[in-house]
Design a protein around this motif. Structure first.
Motif, PDB file in Angstrom:
ATOM      1  N   ASN A  27     -29.109  61.875 -20.492  1.00  0.00           N
ATOM      2  CA  ASN A  27     -30.263  61.208 -21.102  1.00  0.00           C
ATOM      3  C   ASN A  27     -31.508  61.358 -20.233  1.00  0.00           C
ATOM      4  O   ASN A  27     -32.592  61.682 -20.732  1.00  0.00           O
ATOM      5  N   VAL A  28     -31.353  61.137 -18.942  1.00  0.00           N
ATOM      6  CA  VAL A  28     -32.492  61.233 -18.025  1.00  0.00           C
ATOM      7  C   VAL A  28     -33.028  62.662 -17.978  1.00  0.00           C
ATOM      8  O   VAL A  28     -34.237  62.889 -17.977  1.00  0.00           O
ATOM      9  N   SER A  29     -32.127  63.631 -17.977  1.00  0.00           N
ATOM     10  CA  SER A  29     -32.586  65.019 -17.890  1.00  0.00           C
ATOM     11  C   SER A  29     -33.277  65.483 -19.172  1.00  0.00           C
ATOM     12  O   SER A  29     -34.026  66.455 -19.146  1.00  0.00           O
ATOM     13  N   ASN A  30     -33.059  64.790 -20.277  1.00  0.00           N
ATOM     14  CA  ASN A  30     -33.684  65.164 -21.548  1.00  0.00           C
ATOM     15  C   ASN A  30     -34.797  64.212 -21.963  1.00  0.00           C
ATOM     16  O   ASN A  30     -35.151  64.144 -23.137  1.00  0.00           O
ATOM     17  N   VAL A  31     -35.375  63.497 -21.016  1.00  0.00           N
ATOM     18  CA  VAL A  31     -36.397  62.505 -21.330  1.00  0.00           C
ATOM     19  C   VAL A  31     -37.636  63.136 -21.964  1.00  0.00           C
ATOM     20  O   VAL A  31     -38.352  62.481 -22.723  1.00  0.00           O
ATOM     21  N   ASP A  32     -37.905  64.419 -21.727  1.00  0.00           N
ATOM     22  CA  ASP A  32     -39.073  65.091 -22.290  1.00  0.00           C
ATOM     23  C   ASP A  32     -38.712  66.182 -23.290  1.00  0.00           C
ATOM     24  O   ASP A  32     -39.570  66.988 -23.657  1.00  0.00           O
ATOM     25  N   THR A  33     -37.468  66.237 -23.744  1.00  0.00           N
ATOM     26  CA  THR A  33     -37.031  67.281 -24.666  1.00  0.00           C
ATOM     27  C   THR A  33     -37.467  66.933 -26.090  1.00  0.00           C
ATOM     28  O   THR A  33     -36.951  66.001 -26.698  1.00  0.00           O
ATOM     29  N   THR A  34     -38.415  67.688 -26.586  1.00  0.00           N
ATOM     30  CA  THR A  34     -38.957  67.405 -27.919  1.00  0.00           C
ATOM     31  C   THR A  34     -38.306  68.241 -29.012  1.00  0.00           C
ATOM     32  O   THR A  34     -38.545  67.988 -30.193  1.00  0.00           O
ATOM     33  N   ARG A  35     -37.492  69.223 -28.624  1.00  0.00           N
ATOM     34  CA  ARG A  35     -36.849  70.055 -29.645  1.00  0.00           C
ATOM     35  C   ARG A  35     -35.459  70.452 -29.148  1.00  0.00           C
ATOM     36  O   ARG A  35     -35.307  71.081 -28.118  1.00  0.00           O
ATOM     37  N   THR A  36     -34.443  70.072 -29.925  1.00  0.00           N
ATOM     38  CA  THR A  36     -33.058  70.455 -29.626  1.00  0.00           C
ATOM     39  C   THR A  36     -32.651  71.579 -30.567  1.00  0.00           C
ATOM     40  O   THR A  36     -33.484  72.110 -31.299  1.00  0.00           O
ATOM     41  N   GLU A  37     -31.354  71.906 -30.578  1.00  0.00           N
ATOM     42  CA  GLU A  37     -30.871  72.984 -31.439  1.00  0.00           C
ATOM     43  C   GLU A  37     -31.151  72.717 -32.920  1.00  0.00           C
ATOM     44  O   GLU A  37     -31.371  73.633 -33.696  1.00  0.00           O
ATOM     45  N   ASN A  38     -31.121  71.434 -33.313  1.00  0.00           N
ATOM     46  CA  ASN A  38     -31.362  71.104 -34.724  1.00  0.00           C
ATOM     47  C   ASN A  38     -32.849  70.936 -35.043  1.00  0.00           C
ATOM     48  O   ASN A  38     -33.203  70.566 -36.165  1.00  0.00           O
ATOM     49  N   GLY A  39     -33.728  71.198 -34.078  1.00  0.00           N
ATOM     50  CA  GLY A  39     -35.161  71.159 -34.309  1.00  0.00           C
ATOM     51  C   GLY A  39     -35.801  69.794 -34.142  1.00  0.00           C
ATOM     52  O   GLY A  39     -37.009  69.658 -34.293  1.00  0.00           O
TER      53      GLY A  39
END
Length: 155
Positions: A27-39
């Motif tokens: 969760n912490v490592s993805n705090v700024d992830t605005t787009r995953t595999e599903n968009g």
């Protein structure tokens, strides 16, 4: 409750808390992830624990009765109590909206959907998991010390 059963309970808790810490790190490592595999933006993940080995007292009692023969001897003891991870679920709370028109994932109005990860909540969860992990290590050490003392008595 047998000696090894006590150790198995703590060991299952250690395993569960370790997975909880791994999910918190994700969760912490993805705090700024605005787009995953599903968009879509990343959604915070949560770990769901459940008791293993019976659940309710009535189920545990029924299991214990079934495991004994008429002489009272235990036939088999495979329902070790403890904890296990039953699921890893996504938090369906609202995503954060941030105004950043220069971001590649911004909508026509300049807003970006950000993950619903709250660093304060993740820090608190991490501290809680760490304390639980430490408590179970303390239990393991206490059981080990009791076993050593029992062996010393037998000498």
């Amino acid at each position: 409750m047998s000696f090894l059963s006590s150790m198995n309970i703590s060991a299952s808790a250690l395993t569960a808390e370790r997975l909880r810490l791994d999910i918190i790190a994700e969760n912490v490592s993805n705090v700024d992830t605005t787009r995953t595999e599903n968009g879509e933006p990343y959604r915070r993940k949560l770990v769901v624990f459940e008791a293993k080995g019976g659940g309710s007292f009535q189920n545990s009692l029924n299991d214990a009765i079934r495991q004994r023969d008429t002489s009272g001897k235990v036939l088999r003891g495979d329902s070790t109590p403890g904890v296990r991870v039953s699921a890893i679920i996504e938090d369906n709370s609202a995503l954060k909206t941030v105004y950043n028109p220069e971001h590649p994932d911004a909508d026509v109005n300049g807003y970006v959907q950000m993950p619903n990860v709250d660093m304060l909540q993740e820090t608190i969860d991490s501290m809680s998991a760490t304390r639980s992990y430490q408590a179970n290590i303390t239990v393991l050490n206490a059981v080990k010390l009791m076993a050593q003392k029992a062996l010393d008595i037998g000498r």
